[in-house]
Structure formats: structure tokens, C-alpha cells
Design an enzyme around this catalytic site. Sequence first.
Site, PDB file in Angstrom:
ATOM      1  N   HIS A  37      71.409  58.152  41.247  1.00 30.09           N
ATOM      2  CA  HIS A  37      70.108  57.728  40.700  1.00 30.09           C
ATOM      3  C   HIS A  37      70.322  56.567  39.735  1.00 30.09           C
ATOM      4  O   HIS A  37      69.549  55.604  39.718  1.00 30.09           O
ATOM      5  CB  HIS A  37      69.421  58.880  39.972  1.00 30.09           C
ATOM      6  CG  HIS A  37      69.054  60.053  40.840  1.00 30.09           C
ATOM      7  ND1 HIS A  37      69.677  61.270  40.730  1.00 30.09           N
ATOM      8  CD2 HIS A  37      68.132  60.200  41.818  1.00 30.09           C
ATOM      9  CE1 HIS A  37      69.147  62.120  41.602  1.00 30.09           C
ATOM     10  NE2 HIS A  37      68.207  61.499  42.283  1.00 30.09           N
ATOM     11  N   LYS A 149      71.522  57.205  51.414  1.00 28.21           N
ATOM     12  CA  LYS A 149      71.932  58.572  51.779  1.00 28.21           C
ATOM     13  C   LYS A 149      70.837  59.286  52.563  1.00 28.21           C
ATOM     14  O   LYS A 149      71.099  60.016  53.504  1.00 28.21           O
ATOM     15  CB  LYS A 149      72.291  59.398  50.540  1.00 28.21           C
ATOM     16  CG  LYS A 149      73.023  60.666  50.947  1.00 28.21           C
ATOM     17  CD  LYS A 149      73.044  61.729  49.878  1.00 28.21           C
ATOM     18  CE  LYS A 149      71.726  62.251  49.476  1.00 28.21           C
ATOM     19  NZ  LYS A 149      71.491  63.659  49.889  1.00 28.21           N
ATOM     20  N   ASP A 150      69.586  59.045  52.152  1.00 28.46           N
ATOM     21  CA  ASP A 150      68.443  59.639  52.848  1.00 28.46           C
ATOM     22  C   ASP A 150      67.899  58.584  53.813  1.00 28.46           C
ATOM     23  O   ASP A 150      66.799  58.053  53.629  1.00 28.46           O
ATOM     24  CB  ASP A 150      67.401  60.088  51.827  1.00 28.46           C
ATOM     25  CG  ASP A 150      67.985  61.123  50.873  1.00 28.46           C
ATOM     26  OD1 ASP A 150      68.010  62.299  51.230  1.00 28.46           O
ATOM     27  OD2 ASP A 150      68.455  60.735  49.783  1.00 28.46           O
TER      28      ASP A 150
HETATM   29  P1  AMP Z   1      66.124  62.610  45.059  1.00 24.50           P
HETATM   30  O1  AMP Z   1      65.971  62.784  43.588  1.00 24.50           O
HETATM   31  O2  AMP Z   1      67.211  63.426  45.659  1.00 24.50           O
HETATM   32  O3  AMP Z   1      64.810  62.709  45.785  1.00 24.50           O
HETATM   33  O4  AMP Z   1      66.615  61.120  45.271  1.00 24.50           O
HETATM   34  C1  AMP Z   1      65.936  60.049  44.677  1.00 24.50           C
HETATM   35  C2  AMP Z   1      66.469  58.781  45.269  1.00 24.50           C
HETATM   36  O5  AMP Z   1      67.875  58.712  45.048  1.00 24.50           O
HETATM   37  C3  AMP Z   1      66.264  58.698  46.781  1.00 24.50           C
HETATM   38  O6  AMP Z   1      65.895  57.380  47.129  1.00 24.50           O
HETATM   39  C4  AMP Z   1      67.613  59.054  47.315  1.00 24.50           C
HETATM   40  O7  AMP Z   1      67.882  58.483  48.581  1.00 24.50           O
HETATM   41  C5  AMP Z   1      68.512  58.448  46.272  1.00 24.50           C
HETATM   42  N1  AMP Z   1      69.832  59.065  46.325  1.00 24.50           N
HETATM   43  C6  AMP Z   1      70.144  60.370  46.146  1.00 24.50           C
HETATM   44  N2  AMP Z   1      71.471  60.559  46.319  1.00 24.50           N
HETATM   45  C7  AMP Z   1      72.002  59.353  46.626  1.00 24.50           C
HETATM   46  C8  AMP Z   1      73.322  58.880  46.900  1.00 24.50           C
HETATM   47  N3  AMP Z   1      74.378  59.683  46.896  1.00 24.50           N
HETATM   48  N4  AMP Z   1      73.488  57.561  47.149  1.00 24.50           N
HETATM   49  C9  AMP Z   1      72.426  56.711  47.137  1.00 24.50           C
HETATM   50  N5  AMP Z   1      71.162  57.099  46.884  1.00 24.50           N
HETATM   51  C10 AMP Z   1      70.953  58.398  46.627  1.00 24.50           C
END
Ligand code: AMP
Length: 280
Positions: A37, A149-150
Site C-alpha cells: 500500500h 497483484k489484483d
Molecule cells: P486491498 O487493501 O487489499 O484492497 O488493496 C488495496 C490496493 O493495494 C489494491 O489496488 C491492491 O491491488 C494493492 N495491493 C495489495 N497488495 C499488493 C501487492 N503485494 N503489490 C502491489 N499492490 C498491492
Amino acid sequence: MKHVETVAELRAEVAATRMAGLPVRFVPTMGALHEAHAALVRAARADGGFVVVSIYVNPAQFGPTEDFARYPRTPDADSALAMAAGADLLWSARDDEMYPAGESTRLRTGALGDILCGAFRPGHFDGVATVVAKLLAATGADTLYLGEKDFQQTIIVRRMISDLLLPVQLVVVPTVRDTDGLALSSRNRYLSADERPVALAIPHALDAAAAAADAGHDTRDALTALRAVLDAESRLHVQYAEIRDSATLAVRERLAPGARAFVAAHVGTTRLIDNRLLRP
Ligand code: AMP
């Protein structure tokens, strides 16, 4: 860094920014912030302008048997991490504003949302598209930062931005990995010490697929390499291991430029996903 909760407060801050002529850079998250993040926030910071980070655990993207109730919530640490990474404004969105009483409008993502993760999480991407549209409407963001990642999420949101004619530019930030290769995820904290080595089969399998892709021409060879590593780890329960095109998510027999491997698997009760570009 300021911290707001209501859409009215958020809009007041954004309006002041607009008066100053600064673009709004937006990083949506579900909190439980980690170094990936921070990488998104730093990418936004580096582009200049006013950096808004939202925290909202979106109930609409969780299925009835998923981990919504136990999803990690770490507001104090999140605030410190967002500030250290360079956020100007932290917005903790409220349920009663995101899904007000009587709300009845949802987006449908169609075929793109039915494959890969969508096949195992029915309605998930409808929930993602709906909340991202709401978050963009609330922030009035010029630039949106999502993580590679997503990957399926980036494709679906890109399509949603284009289909809804939203004046937003999408920036995809490369996957951030731990030193052992595991992609960072808020869900990694569910893994016990003996589950973590099991999870490593996922990045190892992606590496094996990339090596096979370097050596060969068809998808079958890379898929065989991908699945061999996953199958060798009996404690890993694979939902899907596929190779698809990065732009369209279509399945192709030949390994053309843009070919990408995708994996989703459970380790115990923890669901992990990852992907890797095989052919630049
Ligand atoms: P989340 O809080 O898991 O919904 O993720 C928020 C954002 O962070 C999303 O755009 C995810 O794709 C990104 N994100 C989470 N983990 C990673 C990672 N390991 N590498 C790159 N982006 C990430």
C-alpha cells in the site's frame, strides 16, 4: 495529513485542492496497510498533486461465507503508514454513506467478472466495480492507483472507467513481494509459521511457468510447469492456475506477448492470489 470520515468533509478538502490547481491522486484500500500500500501511495506522491488514501472494507465484495467480519482492521497503524508514505488526506469511509438506507444501484461487470476469481467469488467484482465507482465519485480523483497483484481487478476497473466515461487515469503499480517472494497481502497475517512455506509454492510456481515460457512457445508447457509446482505442495488447495492474455484475459494456445499466469489457492482457511507476466 488530515483524516476525514464524511463525504462532505472529503469534498471540502478536495475543493480546496482544486482551487490550488492540484490534481487529485487516489489510492483506495481496505486498510490493514502494508508496504505494498505504501508503494501505491509513494507512486501517487511521486506524480505530484494531492494524495487521497481511502480505507473502506467493502461489504459488497465479500461473499456470505468469506472473511468480512474477521478482515484485519488496524486504524492507528494505517494512519501512521499512510502519513509516512506521503498521503495528504486519509478518508475512512462510512457504511451509512457508501451504502445508505434504501440504496439499490449496483454495477454489473459481466463476463470479465465471471472468470478467474469471479468464478469462485460470485458477485465479487460487481461489488468491487460498484465501490470503486462510488469512491471515484466521492473523491473526484484524476488518477487512480491500483496494484498489479489484483490483476483481474485492474482490468475490470479499467473497463468500468471506460464504459462509464469517467475522466480518470488508471496507474497500475507493480506487485510488491516479501524477500521470500510471497506477494504482500493483508491476508498474509492469517498464515501461521508452518503455513507460510506452503504459500511460497505460489510464487515458485509462477517462476517455473516463466522459465518454461522462456524456453517454449505454447501455453501447455508453461501450464504444466505451473501446475507441477502447485500440485507438489499437498497442503495448497488450488482454485485455479491459468494462463491468459493480460489485455483481454482471454485464453490463448500460443504464448503471445502479454501472456500472464494467474493462481488462486487456499492455505488452510487463507485464500491467496498472485499472477506474473510470462511474455513481456
Ligand atoms: P486491498 O487493501 O487489499 O484492497 O488493496 C488495496 C490496493 O493495494 C489494491 O489496488 C491492491 O491491488 C494493492 N495491493 C495489495 N497488495 C499488493 C501487492 N503485494 N503489490 C502491489 N499492490 C498491492
